[in-house]
Scaffold this motif. Structure first.
Motif, short mmCIF file in Angstrom:
data_model
loop_
_atom_site.label_atom_id
_atom_site.label_comp_id
_atom_site.label_asym_id
_atom_site.label_seq_id
_atom_site.Cartn_x
_atom_site.Cartn_y
_atom_site.Cartn_z
N PHE A 184 17.31 70.82 25.56
CA PHE A 184 16.14 70.31 24.82
C PHE A 184 15.55 69.08 25.51
CE2 PHE A 184 17.22 72.14 20.36
CZ PHE A 184 16.39 73.23 20.58
N ASP A 206 16.70 78.78 19.99
CA ASP A 206 16.74 77.33 19.78
C ASP A 206 17.65 76.95 18.60
OD1 ASP A 206 14.75 76.96 21.77
OD2 ASP A 206 13.19 77.40 20.29
N TYR A 221 17.66 71.31 16.53
CA TYR A 221 16.20 71.27 16.69
C TYR A 221 15.62 70.08 15.92
CZ TYR A 221 11.30 72.51 16.14
OH TYR A 221 9.92 72.46 16.13
#
Length: 525
Positions: A184, A206, A221
């Motif tokens: 990320f 994700d 996330y």
């Protein structure tokens, strides 16, 4: 007085409205742009704020109150005419995460414990001149599985739009990375080079796979990007960004499925109640609403319920990625859409293309053409009031490269041939008009067909026919393209070179041109 847009089930079933369980704060005009509410800075009335379920409007002094649980992200829904602050990575800062005990212990780190909710969580808005005609930059599936693939993305896509002007923001449509959530941060650093505020949404690659409940699948996330469900306004467009990945799949507890939870529907319904009916509503998600080839990839009742919530909005558009192809879907009454005007769903071609496969270009980056023959790239959505049109930009090519034309190199004079001229019109859809002519002759219509793009077929099977290994990785097998046209190739002309001209008109009335050539030779006896 605070105006609540709430659903009774959520209010009574989850939250208590005692003072200690209320989130409070002010939405204010940040005159000095320091991100803090100073004494003389005034609150802004009638701004929407949400806890991810309910949506309220601020009162005359800019104050809001919202029910507060043990896992909420409080976020402001940016109104038109204002901008929100951004951090050093160009990520918009419009939210406050409330997880008193933090995220569960997961393979990839989530949110640290936030402790007790502050006495006041204030949101700063900065007045901004927003034109009703503007352009958004859209990325589908960067999806790097390694640092090298982050570099492919950065050098092959981001570098091309670095420092872009007259585009106020960008949006990535999920699969920001490929399962390794430690990527990320490298992804964020890469996109930061574009130099504009960048919104993101969650894809199926994700998520935190080591959870038993879908509400916890976005913990990492959230730690990097904030809420997985949020909204904002720009001009006369309302953007609704949604996590439509149900994990684990509620049918069998394995894999994932496209759809929404009940709390998400509460948010969507409460949010839309505050949107003017003449505005354009743009829904961004990862998994398409459509189900190509009849595969059950999206929960039907969720699509129907979403369409019911949109029935009073005559101007809509939905966006997705996920498939690593490009296609246009139009939902009519037969598909559950309630209005007379069909709903347009644009499944955007991806920045990773065919997962960074294919031959390497002159910069040692995989060409990564997708299985339907669409080259990797990104989209510009051009808005004008509540109307829109779309431009697809192929990475590394001029903006006018909108078609790939395939034709035989040579045909025998006077002999019938089953060879043909094929046009892959990347933004095309059935019903578009594609014309061709030879040597300034009469224009003729090409025939729409769903078939394998011969340009891509040739590209793939080169890997199987070569006797020496090539750099890179073999592309995926071809699938039938939904934007392919065919025309007959004349063999009764004079020997020599002949020019093929193509003219295609897209769904927005824009005309595109391309050309190729072939040669007629005397038959070998």
């Amino acid at each position: 007085m605070i105006k609540y847009i709430i659903t009774g089930v959520c209010l009574l079933g989850v939250f208590s409205i005692s003072a200690q369980n209320l989130a409070k704060g002010t939405v204010f005009e940040d005159s000095n742009q320091n991100g803090r509410k100073d004494r003389r800075e005034k609150g802004i009335a009638e701004v929407a704020v949400t806890n991810g379920h309910e949506v309220v409007l601020t009162d005359a002094k800019g104050k809001y109150e919202l029910p507060l649980g043990q896992d909420n992200i409080i976020s402001v829904i940016k109104p038109a005419g204002y901008k929100v602050g951004k951090n050093e990575d160009n990520l918009p800062q419009f939210f406050y995460i409330h997880k008193p005990k933090g995220s569960p212990n997961l393979k990839f780190k989530g949110v640290a414990a936030t402790g007790k909710f502050p006495r006041s969580v204030d949101f700063s808005l900065i007045p901004s001149e927003e034109k009703e005609d503007f352009t958004a930059l859209i990325f589908g599936d960067p999806q790097p599985y390694s640092q090298q693939e982050v570099d492919y993305f950065a050098d092959g896509i981001v570098a091309e739009v670095e420092g872009i002007e007259n585009v106020p923001f960008g949006l990535s449509l999920g699969d920001l990375v490929g399962n390794d959530l430690d990527l990320f941060n490298p992804y964020i650093k890469a996109v930061n080079r574009v130099g504009i505020p960048w919104y993101n949404l969650l894809g199926n690659h994700d998520i935190n796979f080591d959870v038993e409940n879908d509400t916890l699948s976005d913990e990492t996330y959230e730690a990097h990007f904030g809420p997985a469900n949020y909204a904002f306004n720009f001009g006369k467009v309302h953007f609704l960004v949604l996590d439509d990945v149900l994990y684990p799949d509620p049918r069998d507890g394995k894999g994932y499925w496209g759809g929404f939870r009940e709390d998400q529907f509460q948010f969507i319904e409460n949010d839309l109640k505050l949107v003017p009916k003449d505005h354009l509503v743009v829904l961004a998600m990862h998994i398409p609403l459509s189900e190509p080839d009849g595969v059950d990839t999206f929960r039907d009742e969720d699509r129907e319920r979403l369409f019911e919530l949109l029935k009073d909005f005559p101007n809509t558009l939905s966006l997705s990625a996920h498939t690593h192809i490009q296609r246009q879907d139009f939902f009519g009454k037969e598909e559950g859409w309630i209005q007379d005007k069909p709903h347009h769903h644009y499944n955007v071609g991806t920045t990773s293309g065919d997962w960074y496969s294919g031959k390497l270009d002159e910069n040692n980056i995989p060409i990564s053409t997708m299985r339907d023959g669409t080259p990797k790239g990104y989209a510009f959505i051009n808005f004008n009031g509540n109307a829109y049109n779309i431009d697809y930009k192929v990475a590394g090519k001029p903006a006018n490269y909108q078609m790939e034309v395939f034709a035989p190199k040579v045909v025998a004079k006077g002999r019938r041939t089953k060879a043909g001229i094929f046009v892959n019109f990347f933004m095309g859809t059935e019903g578009d008009k594609v014309l061709y002519r030879i040597d300034d002759g009469e224009w003729s219509e090409m025939q729409y067909m769903e078939e394998y793009d011969p340009s891509y077929v040739e590209m793939v099977y080169e890997w199987d026919l070569t006797e020496e290994l090539m750099p890179g990785r073999r592309s995926s097998n071809p699938i039938k393209s939904e934007h392919l046209w065919r025309g007959n190739i004349p063999a009764d002309l004079e020997t020599g070179k002949h020019t093929i001209e193509i003219k295609a008109t897209d769904m927005f009335g824009k005309v595109h041109a391309a050309s190729n050539s072939y040669r007629i030779a005397e038959p070998v006896k």
